[in-house]
Design a protein around this motif. Structure first.
Motif, PDB file in Angstrom:
ATOM      1  N   UNK A  34    -105.608  12.015   9.680  1.00 58.99           N
ATOM      2  CA  UNK A  34    -106.165  11.382  11.030  1.00 58.99           C
ATOM      3  C   UNK A  34    -104.738  10.707  11.431  1.00 58.99           C
ATOM      4  N   UNK A  35    -104.117  11.317  12.053  1.00 59.62           N
ATOM      5  CA  UNK A  35    -102.768  10.931  12.469  1.00 59.62           C
ATOM      6  C   UNK A  35    -102.941  10.139  13.868  1.00 59.62           C
ATOM      7  N   UNK A  36    -101.720   9.726  14.155  1.00 60.13           N
ATOM      8  CA  UNK A  36    -101.662   8.874  15.607  1.00 60.13           C
ATOM      9  C   UNK A  36    -101.737   9.910  16.574  1.00 60.13           C
ATOM     10  N   UNK A  37    -102.303   9.560  17.836  1.00 59.40           N
ATOM     11  CA  UNK A  37    -102.706  10.208  18.752  1.00 59.40           C
ATOM     12  C   UNK A  37    -100.887  10.935  19.398  1.00 59.40           C
ATOM     13  N   UNK A  38     -99.956  10.362  19.105  1.00 60.59           N
ATOM     14  CA  UNK A  38     -98.848  10.627  19.538  1.00 60.59           C
ATOM     15  C   UNK A  38     -97.867  11.296  18.476  1.00 60.59           C
ATOM     16  N   UNK A  39     -97.967  12.627  18.453  1.00 59.39           N
ATOM     17  CA  UNK A  39     -97.213  13.633  17.332  1.00 59.39           C
ATOM     18  C   UNK A  39     -95.748  13.492  17.366  1.00 59.39           C
ATOM     19  N   UNK A  40     -95.286  13.200  18.770  1.00 64.87           N
ATOM     20  CA  UNK A  40     -93.578  12.991  18.463  1.00 64.87           C
ATOM     21  C   UNK A  40     -93.350  11.771  17.759  1.00 64.87           C
ATOM     22  N   UNK A  41     -94.057  10.709  18.026  1.00 61.84           N
ATOM     23  CA  UNK A  41     -93.627   9.301  17.407  1.00 61.84           C
ATOM     24  C   UNK A  41     -94.221   9.787  15.629  1.00 61.84           C
ATOM     25  N   UNK A  42     -95.181  10.296  15.439  1.00 63.27           N
ATOM     26  CA  UNK A  42     -95.492  10.569  14.341  1.00 63.27           C
ATOM     27  C   UNK A  42     -94.360  11.332  13.424  1.00 63.27           C
ATOM     28  N   UNK A  43     -93.961  12.088  14.295  1.00 63.12           N
ATOM     29  CA  UNK A  43     -92.929  13.093  13.638  1.00 63.12           C
ATOM     30  C   UNK A  43     -91.484  12.373  13.545  1.00 63.12           C
ATOM     31  N   UNK A  44     -91.047  11.421  14.593  1.00 56.39           N
ATOM     32  CA  UNK A  44     -89.787  11.132  14.394  1.00 56.39           C
ATOM     33  C   UNK A  44     -89.719   9.548  13.759  1.00 56.39           C
ATOM     34  N   UNK A  45     -90.926   9.041  13.718  1.00 57.16           N
ATOM     35  CA  UNK A  45     -90.739   7.733  13.189  1.00 57.16           C
ATOM     36  C   UNK A  45     -91.716   7.386  11.834  1.00 57.16           C
ATOM     37  N   UNK A  46     -92.554   8.355  11.750  1.00 58.69           N
ATOM     38  CA  UNK A  46     -93.483   8.292  10.457  1.00 58.69           C
ATOM     39  C   UNK A  46     -93.151   9.439   9.425  1.00 58.69           C
ATOM     40  N   UNK A  47     -92.390  10.162  10.090  1.00 57.44           N
ATOM     41  CA  UNK A  47     -91.949  11.545   9.271  1.00 57.44           C
ATOM     42  C   UNK A  47     -93.036  12.270   8.841  1.00 57.44           C
ATOM     43  N   UNK A  48     -94.015  12.640   9.801  1.00 58.50           N
ATOM     44  CA  UNK A  48     -95.044  13.501   9.477  1.00 58.50           C
ATOM     45  C   UNK A  48     -95.130  14.568  10.337  1.00 58.50           C
ATOM     46  N   UNK A  49     -94.968  15.776   9.779  1.00 63.97           N
ATOM     47  CA  UNK A  49     -95.028  17.151  10.545  1.00 63.97           C
ATOM     48  C   UNK A  49     -96.263  17.675  10.912  1.00 63.97           C
ATOM     49  N   UNK A  50     -96.905  16.971  11.663  1.00 63.96           N
ATOM     50  CA  UNK A  50     -98.430  17.413  11.820  1.00 63.96           C
ATOM     51  C   UNK A  50     -98.564  18.824  12.528  1.00 63.96           C
ATOM     52  N   UNK A  51     -97.410  19.041  13.369  1.00 66.61           N
ATOM     53  CA  UNK A  51     -97.469  20.502  13.740  1.00 66.61           C
ATOM     54  C   UNK A  51     -97.364  21.426  12.727  1.00 66.61           C
ATOM     55  N   UNK A  52     -96.627  21.513  11.672  1.00 71.44           N
ATOM     56  CA  UNK A  52     -96.546  22.181  10.673  1.00 71.44           C
ATOM     57  C   UNK A  52     -97.827  22.292   9.868  1.00 71.44           C
ATOM     58  N   UNK A  53     -98.375  21.237   9.727  1.00 70.07           N
ATOM     59  CA  UNK A  53     -99.843  21.248   8.985  1.00 70.07           C
ATOM     60  C   UNK A  53    -101.008  21.785   9.869  1.00 70.07           C
ATOM     61  N   UNK A  54    -100.842  21.750  11.189  1.00 69.98           N
ATOM     62  CA  UNK A  54    -102.052  22.406  11.678  1.00 69.98           C
ATOM     63  C   UNK A  54    -101.695  23.929  11.834  1.00 69.98           C
ATOM     64  N   UNK A  55    -100.388  24.475  11.700  1.00 71.33           N
ATOM     65  CA  UNK A  55     -99.749  25.826  11.905  1.00 71.33           C
ATOM     66  C   UNK A  55     -99.930  26.786  10.582  1.00 71.33           C
TER      67      UNK A  55
END
Length: 167
Positions: A98-119
């Protein structure tokens, strides 16, 4: 890692990833659960700079520095998520994030690649982004956030749910 009054488990350390996987395994073994979900995990917002932090220096150097600091951190979080997914599947339960709504912030500041995990298979069975905003929210209106998430590519079988706060 100690930071002020808080203690943080750095996913770059294999022993941290193993400890978290062991916790997930214990929950799945001892309790009748349908799944495991990580909520607000990753690197904490505001704690990490874009440079190597003092507590990471030795491990980053040992990695050979082939990746940027940000990509090295993302690789560590990827390993944490993938390992936890494997534990859940070994127990025949689902694993989600359950990541933050802002996937750009999650990627750049929390270092979580939610796009990859979905795809890509092997990371999550589902994702439930925290879209806790109304339709009239200035920067993150509910409908636009939902549309952005549902426009992302998903691997076969990976579900996307919308997290709503009840407050």
């Amino acid at each position: 890692v100690q930071s002020g009054a808080g203690k943080y488990y750095n996913p770059a350390y294999p022993e941290v990833r193993a400890e978290i996987a062991a916790c997930a395994e214990e929950i799945a073994s001892r309790y009748d659960v349908d799944g495991i979900q990580f909520d607000d995990y990753f690197y904490p917002t505001g704690l990490m700079s874009s440079s190597v932090e003092s507590f990471e220096e030795a491990d980053y150097a040992a990695s050979g520095r082939k990746l940027s600091v940000a990509d090295w951190r993302r690789a560590a979080v990827d390993a944490l998520i993938s390992g936890s997914y494997q534990v859940a599947h070994a127990k025949n339960i689902v694993f989600g994030v359950s990541p933050s709504h802002d996937y750009n912030k999650t990627y750049s500041q929390m270092y979580a690649d939610t796009h990859k995990w979905l795809a890509q298979p092997g990371y999550v069975d589902y994702m439930c982004p925290q879209i806790y905003f109304g339709f009239l929210h200035g920067s993150s209106p509910f409908d636009k956030m939902v549309d952005q998430w549902f426009a992302l590519p998903r691997a076969s079988g990976v579900q996307l749910y919308v997290g709503l706060a009840i407050y």
